[in-house]
Design a protein around this motif. Sequence first.
Motif, PDB file in Angstrom:
ATOM      1  N   SER A 141      -4.486   2.472  -4.342  1.00  0.00           N
ATOM      2  CA  SER A 141      -3.065   2.704  -4.196  1.00  0.00           C
ATOM      3  C   SER A 141      -2.240   1.673  -3.735  1.00  0.00           C
ATOM      4  N   THR A 142      -2.795   0.248  -4.288  1.00  0.00           N
ATOM      5  CA  THR A 142      -2.021  -0.773  -3.613  1.00  0.00           C
ATOM      6  C   THR A 142      -1.351  -1.699  -5.210  1.00  0.00           C
ATOM      7  N   VAL A 143      -0.345  -2.307  -4.934  1.00  0.00           N
ATOM      8  CA  VAL A 143       0.374  -3.184  -6.050  1.00  0.00           C
ATOM      9  C   VAL A 143       0.336  -4.481  -5.352  1.00  0.00           C
ATOM     10  N   TYR A 144       0.091  -5.439  -6.062  1.00  0.00           N
ATOM     11  CA  TYR A 144       0.205  -6.733  -5.604  1.00  0.00           C
ATOM     12  C   TYR A 144       1.267  -7.635  -6.085  1.00  0.00           C
ATOM     13  N   LEU A 145       1.588  -8.872  -5.674  1.00  0.00           N
ATOM     14  CA  LEU A 145       2.417  -9.712  -6.431  1.00  0.00           C
ATOM     15  C   LEU A 145       1.832 -11.012  -6.199  1.00  0.00           C
ATOM     16  N   GLN A 146       1.095 -11.653  -7.062  1.00  0.00           N
ATOM     17  CA  GLN A 146       0.829 -13.342  -6.761  1.00  0.00           C
ATOM     18  C   GLN A 146       1.825 -14.020  -7.195  1.00  0.00           C
ATOM     19  N   MET A 147       2.073 -15.101  -6.093  1.00  0.00           N
ATOM     20  CA  MET A 147       3.117 -15.781  -6.333  1.00  0.00           C
ATOM     21  C   MET A 147       2.789 -17.155  -6.307  1.00  0.00           C
ATOM     22  N   ASN A 148       2.655 -17.949  -7.414  1.00  0.00           N
ATOM     23  CA  ASN A 148       2.303 -19.298  -7.298  1.00  0.00           C
ATOM     24  C   ASN A 148       3.541 -20.344  -7.599  1.00  0.00           C
ATOM     25  N   ASN A 149       3.396 -21.389  -7.198  1.00  0.00           N
ATOM     26  CA  ASN A 149       4.374 -22.446  -7.517  1.00  0.00           C
ATOM     27  C   ASN A 149       5.657 -22.206  -6.946  1.00  0.00           C
ATOM     28  N   LEU A 150       5.601 -21.807  -5.787  1.00  0.00           N
ATOM     29  CA  LEU A 150       6.696 -21.139  -4.991  1.00  0.00           C
ATOM     30  C   LEU A 150       8.173 -22.203  -4.960  1.00  0.00           C
ATOM     31  N   LYS A 151       9.165 -21.736  -4.899  1.00  0.00           N
ATOM     32  CA  LYS A 151      10.383 -22.636  -4.923  1.00  0.00           C
ATOM     33  C   LYS A 151      11.178 -22.160  -3.603  1.00  0.00           C
ATOM     34  N   PRO A 152      12.147 -23.133  -3.171  1.00  0.00           N
ATOM     35  CA  PRO A 152      12.877 -22.668  -2.024  1.00  0.00           C
ATOM     36  C   PRO A 152      13.876 -21.270  -2.642  1.00  0.00           C
ATOM     37  N   ASP A 153      14.299 -21.236  -3.719  1.00  0.00           N
ATOM     38  CA  ASP A 153      14.895 -20.145  -4.240  1.00  0.00           C
ATOM     39  C   ASP A 153      14.196 -18.849  -4.349  1.00  0.00           C
ATOM     40  N   ASP A 154      12.986 -18.770  -3.918  1.00  0.00           N
ATOM     41  CA  ASP A 154      12.214 -17.753  -3.881  1.00  0.00           C
ATOM     42  C   ASP A 154      12.358 -17.053  -2.579  1.00  0.00           C
ATOM     43  N   ALA A 185       0.849  -1.204   0.054  1.00  0.00           N
ATOM     44  CA  ALA A 185      -0.092  -0.026   0.067  1.00  0.00           C
ATOM     45  C   ALA A 185       0.808   1.154  -0.040  1.00  0.00           C
ATOM     46  N   ALA A 186       0.609   2.046  -0.790  1.00  0.00           N
ATOM     47  CA  ALA A 186       1.115   3.507  -1.024  1.00  0.00           C
ATOM     48  C   ALA A 186       0.473   4.678  -0.670  1.00  0.00           C
ATOM     49  N   SER A 187       1.025   5.490   0.109  1.00  0.00           N
ATOM     50  CA  SER A 187       0.643   6.614   0.666  1.00  0.00           C
ATOM     51  C   SER A 187       1.415   7.797   0.460  1.00  0.00           C
ATOM     52  N   GLY A 188       0.803   8.905  -0.022  1.00  0.00           N
ATOM     53  CA  GLY A 188       1.389   9.975  -0.452  1.00  0.00           C
ATOM     54  C   GLY A 188       1.848  10.156  -1.661  1.00  0.00           C
ATOM     55  N   GLY A 189       2.386  10.937  -2.693  1.00  0.00           N
ATOM     56  CA  GLY A 189       2.674  11.026  -3.892  1.00  0.00           C
ATOM     57  C   GLY A 189       1.312  10.688  -5.003  1.00  0.00           C
ATOM     58  N   THR A 190       1.757  10.590  -5.982  1.00  0.00           N
ATOM     59  CA  THR A 190       0.490  10.424  -7.145  1.00  0.00           C
ATOM     60  C   THR A 190       0.645   8.721  -7.704  1.00  0.00           C
ATOM     61  N   PHE A 191      -0.194   8.277  -6.789  1.00  0.00           N
ATOM     62  CA  PHE A 191       0.014   6.639  -7.519  1.00  0.00           C
ATOM     63  C   PHE A 191      -0.177   6.388  -8.710  1.00  0.00           C
ATOM     64  N   ASP A 192      -1.352   6.976  -9.198  1.00  0.00           N
ATOM     65  CA  ASP A 192      -1.582   6.497 -10.721  1.00  0.00           C
ATOM     66  C   ASP A 192      -0.514   6.687 -11.751  1.00  0.00           C
ATOM     67  N   ASN A 193       0.331   7.619 -11.434  1.00  0.00           N
ATOM     68  CA  ASN A 193       1.162   8.045 -12.341  1.00  0.00           C
ATOM     69  C   ASN A 193       2.717   7.402 -12.031  1.00  0.00           C
ATOM     70  N   SER A 194       2.497   6.597 -11.094  1.00  0.00           N
ATOM     71  CA  SER A 194       4.147   6.069 -10.604  1.00  0.00           C
ATOM     72  C   SER A 194       4.086   4.577 -11.125  1.00  0.00           C
ATOM     73  N   TYR A 195       5.202   4.218 -11.548  1.00  0.00           N
ATOM     74  CA  TYR A 195       5.512   2.714 -11.914  1.00  0.00           C
ATOM     75  C   TYR A 195       5.786   2.205 -10.282  1.00  0.00           C
ATOM     76  N   MET A 196       5.427   1.077 -10.369  1.00  0.00           N
ATOM     77  CA  MET A 196       5.720   0.487  -9.226  1.00  0.00           C
ATOM     78  C   MET A 196       6.400  -1.056  -9.237  1.00  0.00           C
ATOM     79  N   GLY A 197       7.018  -1.530  -8.472  1.00  0.00           N
ATOM     80  CA  GLY A 197       8.255  -2.511  -8.781  1.00  0.00           C
ATOM     81  C   GLY A 197       8.056  -3.311  -7.427  1.00  0.00           C
ATOM     82  N   TRP A 198       8.654  -4.586  -7.489  1.00  0.00           N
ATOM     83  CA  TRP A 198       8.824  -5.582  -6.521  1.00  0.00           C
ATOM     84  C   TRP A 198      10.308  -5.844  -6.558  1.00  0.00           C
TER      85      TRP A 198
END
Length: 118
Positions: free
Chosen positions: A75-88, A21-34
């Motif tokens: 104002s939220t970005v997600y990361l759905q992670m499936n088939n997780l591996k120990p290296d993750d 979840a992001a607060s402050g700034g302009t979320f819609d115009n922002s790149y988001m990354g993990w």
Amino acid sequence: QLQACGGGLVQAGGSLRLSCAASGGTFDNSYMGWFRQSPGKEREEVAWISGRGAIKWHVDSVKGRFTISRDNAKSTVYLQMNNLKPDDTAVYYCAAGPSRASLRSGPFGQGTQVTVSS
């Protein structure tokens, strides 16, 4: 300000969904990354998404398993992670910026631990 959550302990092959979840700034115009970092390793870029969600990128090691998405109304970005591996296994961080290149500079906010057992 960025607050990541959703990590935990899961067996190999399992799934988790991270949220940031992001607060402050302009979320819609922002790149988001993990990003993720495990002990003794450099921080690795995992995925990013453009402001409107039209453009996405995932690192090869997670393609077909992880999916980045965003909900600008929340104002939220997600990361759905499936088939997780120990290296993750790593601490996962989110980042925001005006461009894809700017994401690597952070700030990264508080991370969330993901541990995948074999």
